[in-house]
Design a protein around this motif. Structure first.
Motif, short mmCIF file in Angstrom:
data_model
loop_
_atom_site.label_atom_id
_atom_site.label_comp_id
_atom_site.label_asym_id
_atom_site.label_seq_id
_atom_site.Cartn_x
_atom_site.Cartn_y
_atom_site.Cartn_z
N GLY B 137 0.83 -1.19 0.00
CA GLY B 137 0.00 0.00 0.00
C GLY B 137 0.87 1.25 0.00
N ALA B 138 1.90 1.25 0.84
CA ALA B 138 2.79 2.40 0.93
C ALA B 138 3.54 2.59 -0.38
CB ALA B 138 3.76 2.21 2.09
N PHE B 139 4.02 1.47 -0.94
CA PHE B 139 4.82 1.58 -2.16
C PHE B 139 4.01 2.12 -3.32
CE2 PHE B 139 6.51 -0.07 -6.13
CZ PHE B 139 7.80 0.40 -6.06
N SER B 140 2.75 1.68 -3.42
CA SER B 140 1.93 2.10 -4.56
C SER B 140 1.59 3.59 -4.45
CB SER B 140 0.65 1.26 -4.62
OG SER B 140 -0.17 1.56 -3.50
N GLY B 141 1.67 4.15 -3.26
CA GLY B 141 1.39 5.57 -3.08
C GLY B 141 -0.04 5.94 -3.39
N LEU B 142 -0.97 5.00 -3.23
CA LEU B 142 -2.36 5.28 -3.59
C LEU B 142 -3.13 5.96 -2.47
CD1 LEU B 142 -3.17 2.01 -5.54
CD2 LEU B 142 -3.08 4.31 -6.48
N GLY B 143 -2.56 5.92 -1.27
CA GLY B 143 -3.21 6.61 -0.14
C GLY B 143 -4.61 6.11 0.11
#
Lengths: 304, 254
Positions: B137-143
């Protein structure tokens, strides 16, 4: 141009170091098929099939999650969702109950329990069989991209139908309570009956899934057979109506598998012969499925 | 010890669901496809024919060749999806495949649910899965978009997510169909770093690609397939030829 080799050299060297580090510590990684070994001269098919089955069953949570998604996505945006099934089954029971109790000269109160249990159990069987014909075809995208055990796809199909059935089976309790037809302690055998039905469902999902992936016409044939079976099997009518020829029903696997669930629920139980017939059919079904699965498992990816 | 060994590997696709005769006429005129009829008179396409190779730990192999040469089929065979009809194949080591990064993604589920689903695909425990959800989740930066169904994502957002999910693996043997590129300029840099890490961490890389520059940049060895056969196998420079100056500069710039 020399830049190519310059980039490679450090990359390779680095990988050696990192890999050595990895080997000492545990990796958080488990793939469906961690190691691949094939020798066409010595295919060890039985071994592979058993690995597939055990891996698929150990990963039942995956199959359950996929089945849950299937149901959720099918009813996405609908207000009642899968409870439409409950509603439509309820309406059908009311309609058919009133009509057929009149046609068969029985009181609604005595006929409705029989009809409800019969129809709900039959619908369960019929939906499983119909769904089984597409258990592998519908998973084509996954089969070609992800090395998962085929068992997972068959289990997904079974779980999908378990969820569906869970929306219909409670209606039986309602009808039995309303009509006051309590089945007595023998009802626990219905659980055994459902378990046998579940085993058959899994075998069917695997066997029909494979056969229908290879022979695309088979799905249509199975659907026709199920329609015919609905009228040939004592669902709307009592087995006793056949009189002296009732023994012929022992050779109708739909009847025996249905009866080992229906009988206990209605309090009449199922005769020993019916249990023998149902269990014999189950053993045959599992045997044939296992044989097919062992022999043709490796071809499934080419069929779907 | 991670390694891949193939001896006389054959893969054949039987053509079941088409009128064999008309198809034969249509396909025989094309190049690249190899048709023949087998004992039971079925038309089969020989996708891979008699492949023999040995890939040892530390090797980075590029699969090159035209469309239909058998690159993806070989990757799928290495992944254990297709079983060979003849020959022997031994793939020792945990396999991670980036053959189709979006495989197994459910459009109606949220980003978070998809990450959990993928963890189930890989057989991770609930605790491991929870950890991965946070990480991916953090890596994808989708918030906050992580809790919204993927159906509503923009194309760029879904690429970011599927890239993040697909590259969460830490395999010993990495199978990849084309070098992945993902998202906008910002994300691309981040993605590139992740992919490079993945490739360098793997003991073996097998990369099918049409880009000779990619092959030269990432691979030490190249195997050229043509009509399902190996026509060249050796150091990458020998097989794919040397880079031309402008192309080399382009890589440097990138």
């Amino acid at each position: 141009m020399s830049m190519g080799s310059e980039t490679i050299a450090p990359a390779v060297a680095q990988s050696e170091g990192v890999a050595a580090g990895h080997d000492s510590g545990p990796r958080v990684f488990h793939d469906a098929v961690p190691r691949v070994f094939h020798d066409a001269a010595d295919p060890r098919r039985a071994n592979r099939a058993l690995t597939d089955l055990s891996l698929g069953f150990r990963r039942w949570r995956l199959a359950a999650a996929l089945a849950w998604l299937d149901i959720r996505n099918r009813y996405r945006g609908s207000v009642l969702g899968p409870f439409w099934l409950t509603l439509s089954t309820g309406l059908m029971l009311a309609g058919l109950g009133i009509l057929y109790s009149a046609l068969l000269h029985q009181t609604l109160r005595s006929y409705l329990p029989f009809l409800s249990v019969s129809l709900i159990v039959w619908n369960m069987i019929s939906q499983i069989v119909t769904d089984a014909t597409t258990s592998l075809i519908s998973a084509e995208g996954m089969i070609r991209q992800l090395p998962l055990p085929y068992t997972t796809h068959a289990l997904r199909c079974v779980f999908r139908n378990v969820i569906t059935a869970a929306h219909n089976l409670p209606l039986i309790v309602v009808v039995l309570a309303v009509t006051g037809a309590f089945p007595g302690p023998g009802v626990v055998l219905a659980v055994v009956g459902l378990a046998v039905l579940g085993i058959n469902a899994f075998a069917a999902a695997l066997l029909l899934g494979m056969l229908c992936a290879r022979f695309r016409d088979l799905g249509q044939i199975v659907n026709s057979v199920m329609q015919l079976a609905f009228f040939m099997t004592p669902i709307l009518w009592q087995p006793s109506s056949l009189g002296r020829r009732a023994w012929l029903l022992l050779f109708d696997p739909f009847y025996s598998v249905m009866q080992i669930v229906r009988g206990p629920l209605l309090g009449t139980g199922a005769s020993t012969l019916v249990w023998v017939s149902a269990l014999t059919f189950t053993v045959l079904m599992c045997g044939v499925t296992y044989g097919f699965f062992v022999r043709f498992r490796g071809r499934i990816a080419f069929w779907v | 010890m991670a390694h891949i060994l193939a001896e006389g590997l054959d893969i054949e696709f039987p053509l079941y669901h088409v009128g064999a005769r008309s198809l034969k006429k249509r396909l025989l005129s094309r190049t690249g496809l190899r048709l023949r009829t087998d004992q039971s008179n079925r038309v089969v396409v020989s996708a891979l024919r008699g492949l023999s190779f040995h890939i040892e730990r530390g090797e980075r192999v590029a699969l090159v060749g035209h469309n239909g040469a058998g690159k993806t089929t070989l990757l799928r065979t290495l992944a254990g999806i297709y079983e060979p009809v003849a020959g022997r194949l031994e793939v020792d080591g945990q396999i991670g495949s980036l053959i189709d990064p979006s495989a197994g993604i459910d459009m109606d589920s949220t980003g978070r649910e998809n990450i959990q689903l993928r963890c189930l695909f890989r057989g991770l425990s609930a605790a491991e899965s929870q950890e991965k959800v946070e990480e991916i989740g953090a890596f994808s930066g989708l918030g906050t978009f992580l809790d919204v169904p993927i159906r509503t994502y923009s194309a760029g957002m879904s690429v970011r997510l599927s890239f993040a999910i697909a590259t969460m693996i830490e395999p010993q043997i990495l199978l990849m169909d084309e070098w992945l590129a993902a998202g906008d300029a910002d994300f691309q840099k981040q993605a590139q770093g992740r992919l490079e890490q993945l490739v360098t961490d793997a003991d073996i890389l097998v990369l099918a690609t049409h880009s000779m520059d990619t092959a030269r940049t990432w691979c030490s060895r190249a195997i050229r397939l043509e009509s399902g056969r190996i026509v060249a196998d050796g150091p990458v420079e020998d097989v794919v030829g040397k880079a031309e100056e402008p192309a080399a500069q382009a890589i440097k710039a990138a």
